[in-house]
Design an enzyme around this catalytic site. Structure first.
Site, PDB file in Angstrom:
ATOM      1  N   SER A 136       4.629   9.571  -1.251  1.00 57.57           N
ATOM      2  CA  SER A 136       3.580  10.359  -1.102  1.00 57.57           C
ATOM      3  C   SER A 136       3.746  11.786  -1.884  1.00 57.57           C
ATOM      4  O   SER A 136       4.694  12.329  -1.935  1.00 57.57           O
ATOM      5  CB  SER A 136       3.375  10.798   0.499  1.00 57.57           C
ATOM      6  OG  SER A 136       2.502  11.785   0.647  1.00 57.57           O
TER       7      SER A 136
ATOM      8  N   TYR B 116       7.483  13.646   7.849  1.00 60.15           N
ATOM      9  CA  TYR B 116       6.999  12.689   6.890  1.00 60.15           C
ATOM     10  C   TYR B 116       7.178  13.137   5.503  1.00 60.15           C
ATOM     11  O   TYR B 116       7.861  12.069   4.697  1.00 60.15           O
ATOM     12  CB  TYR B 116       5.221  12.873   7.131  1.00 60.15           C
ATOM     13  CG  TYR B 116       4.535  12.135   6.124  1.00 60.15           C
ATOM     14  CD1 TYR B 116       4.385  10.682   6.502  1.00 60.15           C
ATOM     15  CD2 TYR B 116       3.947  12.339   4.908  1.00 60.15           C
ATOM     16  CE1 TYR B 116       3.569   9.851   5.921  1.00 60.15           C
ATOM     17  CE2 TYR B 116       3.239  11.717   4.120  1.00 60.15           C
ATOM     18  CZ  TYR B 116       2.930  10.270   4.370  1.00 60.15           C
ATOM     19  OH  TYR B 116       2.347   9.468   3.752  1.00 60.15           O
TER      20      TYR B 116
ATOM     21  N   ASN C  28       5.265  -0.644   1.853  1.00 56.35           N
ATOM     22  CA  ASN C  28       4.155   0.353   1.926  1.00 56.35           C
ATOM     23  C   ASN C  28       3.814   0.809   3.397  1.00 56.35           C
ATOM     24  O   ASN C  28       3.366   1.866   3.589  1.00 56.35           O
ATOM     25  CB  ASN C  28       2.790  -0.424   1.498  1.00 56.35           C
ATOM     26  CG  ASN C  28       1.649   0.185   1.868  1.00 56.35           C
ATOM     27  OD1 ASN C  28       1.079   1.100   1.316  1.00 56.35           O
ATOM     28  ND2 ASN C  28       1.051  -0.648   2.822  1.00 56.35           N
TER      29      ASN C  28
ATOM     30  N   VAL D   1       8.695  -3.141  10.750  1.00 59.12           N
ATOM     31  CA  VAL D   1       9.676  -2.873   9.696  1.00 59.12           C
ATOM     32  C   VAL D   1      10.644  -1.650  10.128  1.00 59.12           C
ATOM     33  O   VAL D   1      11.794  -1.571   9.546  1.00 59.12           O
ATOM     34  CB  VAL D   1       9.154  -2.147   8.469  1.00 59.12           C
ATOM     35  CG1 VAL D   1       8.203  -3.198   7.792  1.00 59.12           C
ATOM     36  CG2 VAL D   1       8.010  -1.079   8.627  1.00 59.12           C
TER      37      VAL D   1
ATOM     38  N   ALA E  41       0.492  -4.403   5.387  1.00 64.78           N
ATOM     39  CA  ALA E  41      -0.827  -5.170   4.720  1.00 64.78           C
ATOM     40  C   ALA E  41      -1.799  -5.413   5.353  1.00 64.78           C
ATOM     41  O   ALA E  41      -2.933  -6.051   4.792  1.00 64.78           O
ATOM     42  CB  ALA E  41      -0.218  -6.256   3.900  1.00 64.78           C
ATOM     43  N   SER E  42      -2.051  -5.092   6.575  1.00 65.26           N
ATOM     44  CA  SER E  42      -3.224  -5.501   7.561  1.00 65.26           C
ATOM     45  C   SER E  42      -4.211  -4.673   7.227  1.00 65.26           C
ATOM     46  O   SER E  42      -5.637  -4.939   7.136  1.00 65.26           O
ATOM     47  CB  SER E  42      -2.969  -5.442   8.913  1.00 65.26           C
ATOM     48  OG  SER E  42      -2.335  -4.123   9.316  1.00 65.26           O
TER      49      SER E  42
HETATM   50  P1  NAP Z   1      -2.899   2.832   7.264  1.00 60.10           P
HETATM   51  O1  NAP Z   1      -4.318   2.518   6.767  1.00 60.10           O
HETATM   52  O2  NAP Z   1      -2.622   3.619   8.695  1.00 60.10           O
HETATM   53  O3  NAP Z   1      -2.184   1.412   7.513  1.00 60.10           O
HETATM   54  C1  NAP Z   1      -0.743   1.510   7.792  1.00 60.10           C
HETATM   55  C2  NAP Z   1      -0.169   0.077   7.615  1.00 60.10           C
HETATM   56  O4  NAP Z   1       0.884  -0.075   8.060  1.00 60.10           O
HETATM   57  C3  NAP Z   1      -0.903  -1.037   8.586  1.00 60.10           C
HETATM   58  O5  NAP Z   1      -1.080  -2.221   7.902  1.00 60.10           O
HETATM   59  C4  NAP Z   1       0.114  -1.033   9.629  1.00 60.10           C
HETATM   60  O6  NAP Z   1       0.089  -2.425  10.335  1.00 60.10           O
HETATM   61  C5  NAP Z   1       1.293  -0.953   9.180  1.00 60.10           C
HETATM   62  N1  NAP Z   1       2.317  -0.554   9.742  1.00 60.10           N
HETATM   63  C6  NAP Z   1       2.573   0.686  10.452  1.00 60.10           C
HETATM   64  N2  NAP Z   1       3.593   0.888  11.040  1.00 60.10           N
HETATM   65  C7  NAP Z   1       4.325  -0.381  10.713  1.00 60.10           C
HETATM   66  C8  NAP Z   1       5.779  -1.055  11.143  1.00 60.10           C
HETATM   67  N3  NAP Z   1       6.366  -0.314  11.970  1.00 60.10           N
HETATM   68  N4  NAP Z   1       5.924  -2.303  10.842  1.00 60.10           N
HETATM   69  C9  NAP Z   1       5.064  -2.922   9.828  1.00 60.10           C
HETATM   70  N5  NAP Z   1       3.799  -2.370   9.558  1.00 60.10           N
HETATM   71  C10 NAP Z   1       3.681  -1.256  10.006  1.00 60.10           C
HETATM   72  O7  NAP Z   1      -2.046   3.718   6.090  1.00 60.10           O
HETATM   73  P2  NAP Z   1      -2.361   3.706   4.500  1.00 60.10           P
HETATM   74  O8  NAP Z   1      -3.209   4.912   4.540  1.00 60.10           O
HETATM   75  O9  NAP Z   1      -3.010   2.474   4.108  1.00 60.10           O
HETATM   76  O10 NAP Z   1      -0.750   4.022   4.040  1.00 60.10           O
HETATM   77  C11 NAP Z   1      -0.037   3.191   3.604  1.00 60.10           C
HETATM   78  C12 NAP Z   1       1.257   3.792   2.671  1.00 60.10           C
HETATM   79  O11 NAP Z   1       0.475   5.070   1.818  1.00 60.10           O
HETATM   80  C13 NAP Z   1       2.159   4.361   3.801  1.00 60.10           C
HETATM   81  O12 NAP Z   1       3.394   4.613   3.485  1.00 60.10           O
HETATM   82  C14 NAP Z   1       1.467   5.912   3.734  1.00 60.10           C
HETATM   83  O13 NAP Z   1       2.544   7.023   4.285  1.00 60.10           O
HETATM   84  C15 NAP Z   1       1.322   5.981   2.207  1.00 60.10           C
HETATM   85  N6  NAP Z   1       0.495   7.223   1.747  1.00 60.10           N
HETATM   86  C16 NAP Z   1      -1.158   7.104   2.240  1.00 60.10           C
HETATM   87  C17 NAP Z   1      -1.805   8.074   1.764  1.00 60.10           C
HETATM   88  C18 NAP Z   1      -3.091   8.307   2.285  1.00 60.10           C
HETATM   89  O14 NAP Z   1      -3.776   9.222   1.797  1.00 60.10           O
HETATM   90  N7  NAP Z   1      -3.726   7.232   2.909  1.00 60.10           N
HETATM   91  C19 NAP Z   1      -1.328   9.366   1.000  1.00 60.10           C
HETATM   92  C20 NAP Z   1       0.150   9.283   0.455  1.00 60.10           C
HETATM   93  C21 NAP Z   1       0.845   7.949   1.192  1.00 60.10           C
HETATM   94  P3  NAP Z   1      -0.834  -2.695  11.812  1.00 60.10           P
HETATM   95  O15 NAP Z   1      -2.106  -2.720  11.204  1.00 60.10           O
HETATM   96  O16 NAP Z   1      -0.223  -3.653  12.368  1.00 60.10           O
HETATM   97  O17 NAP Z   1      -0.672  -1.446  12.687  1.00 60.10           O
END
Ligand code: NAP
Length: 242
Positions: free
Chosen positions: A140, A153, A88, A60, A9-10
């Site tokens: 996704s 993935y 998430n 996580v 959630a950051s």
């Molecule tokens: P993002 O901007 O890269 O943010 C990822 C988030 O996950 C950050 O808050 C990060 O924390 C946290 N994280 C990563 N590894 C972690 C761990 N081991 N433990 C706890 N927190 C962790 O990603 P996003 O695009 O928002 O994606 C969020 C979700 O949506 C993911 O599951 C992704 O697969 C899914 N998704 C995204 C898209 C897209 O187009 N963006 C499309 C389909 C699905 P830190 O800040 O501390 O690193």
């Protein structure tokens, strides 16, 4: 006050979901792995708009850290329970499978799939006791149709989709719903390196989505308005799928 835990959630989608749930009246537990400044920014934004939130930092993908952090929170908050969990947190480490390292495979499976099990299992008991709960998993498009360069993935997200459908059947009688949302291309750091100009021509709505648009869907699934929806995978992708 009801608590909602949002993993990852950051930044990105997790931050937008946290803001939405806080504005809907939940006290939000902001989980993240390492990015303290961005997590504090999520916290600040929620407080600035009059909401309540707390930071809950743990990895996580690390079973021990999850158990210790959630166990400690539950112990220190007797009488409270986490009514909503949004699984998430996620990463991608794309490569053609021929070139994929052991770490590329296992870190993505651990972070995206095993985390669902590590986190969710600690929260089910309280949801059952309170006869109410919402489990929402961010998967996704890649987990639905598979995408080249994303065997790790796609497998992780497809795994969560299967678990969503199974758990929905286990918990339905307890008035706990379990659903997944499947975004396409959403503007976050995860998609930073992608060429939106080129890719948007494949998307009927002709643009990448915003995190806030995904958050609206998650907010709906967390609300009482979604009380008869369970075991579903809801796509949010501008019409891209299939
Ligand atoms: P993002 O901007 O890269 O943010 C990822 C988030 O996950 C950050 O808050 C990060 O924390 C946290 N994280 C990563 N590894 C972690 C761990 N081991 N433990 C706890 N927190 C962790 O990603 P996003 O695009 O928002 O994606 C969020 C979700 O949506 C993911 O599951 C992704 O697969 C899914 N998704 C995204 C898209 C897209 O187009 N963006 C499309 C389909 C699905 P830190 O800040 O501390 O690193």
């Amino acid at each position: 006050m009801k608590f909602a835990l949002v993993t990852g959630a950051s930044r990105g989608i997790g931050r937008a979901v946290s803001l939405k749930l806080a504005s809907d009246g939940f006290s939000v537990l902001i989980n993240y792995k390492s990015n303290d400044s961005e997590a504090f920014e999520t916290l600040r934004l929620i407080k600035e708009s009059g909401g309540e939130a707390f930071l809950l930092k743990f990895d996580v993908s690390d079973k021990t850290q999850v158990t210790e952090s959630l166990g400690k929170w539950l112990l220190e908050h007797e009488g409270d329970y986490i009514d909503v969990v949004v699984n998430n947190a996620g990463i991608r480490k794309d490569n053609l499978m021929f070139f994929m390292s052991d770490d590329d495979w296992s870190s993505v499976i651990d972070t995206n799939l095993n985390s669902f099990f590590y986190v969710t299992r600690h929260l089910i008991k309280d949801m059952v006791m309170n006869k109410h709960g919402r489990i929402i998993n961010v998967v996704s498009l890649s987990g639905l149709k598979g995408l080249p360069g994303q065997a790790n993935y796609s497998a992780s997200k497809a795994g969560v989709i299967g678990a969503t459908k199974a758990l929905a059947q286990e918990l339905g009688k307890k008035n706990i719903t379990v659903n997944a949302v499947a975004p396409g291309f959403i503007k976050t750091e995860m998609t930073d390196g992608l060429n939106e100009k080129e890719l948007k021509s494949m998307i009927p709505l002709n643009r990448f989505g915003e995190s806030s648009e995904v958050a609206e869907l998650v907010g709906f699934l967390a609300s009482d308005k979604a009380s008869y929806i369970t075991g579903q995978v809801i796509s949010i992708n501008g019409g891209l799928y299939s």
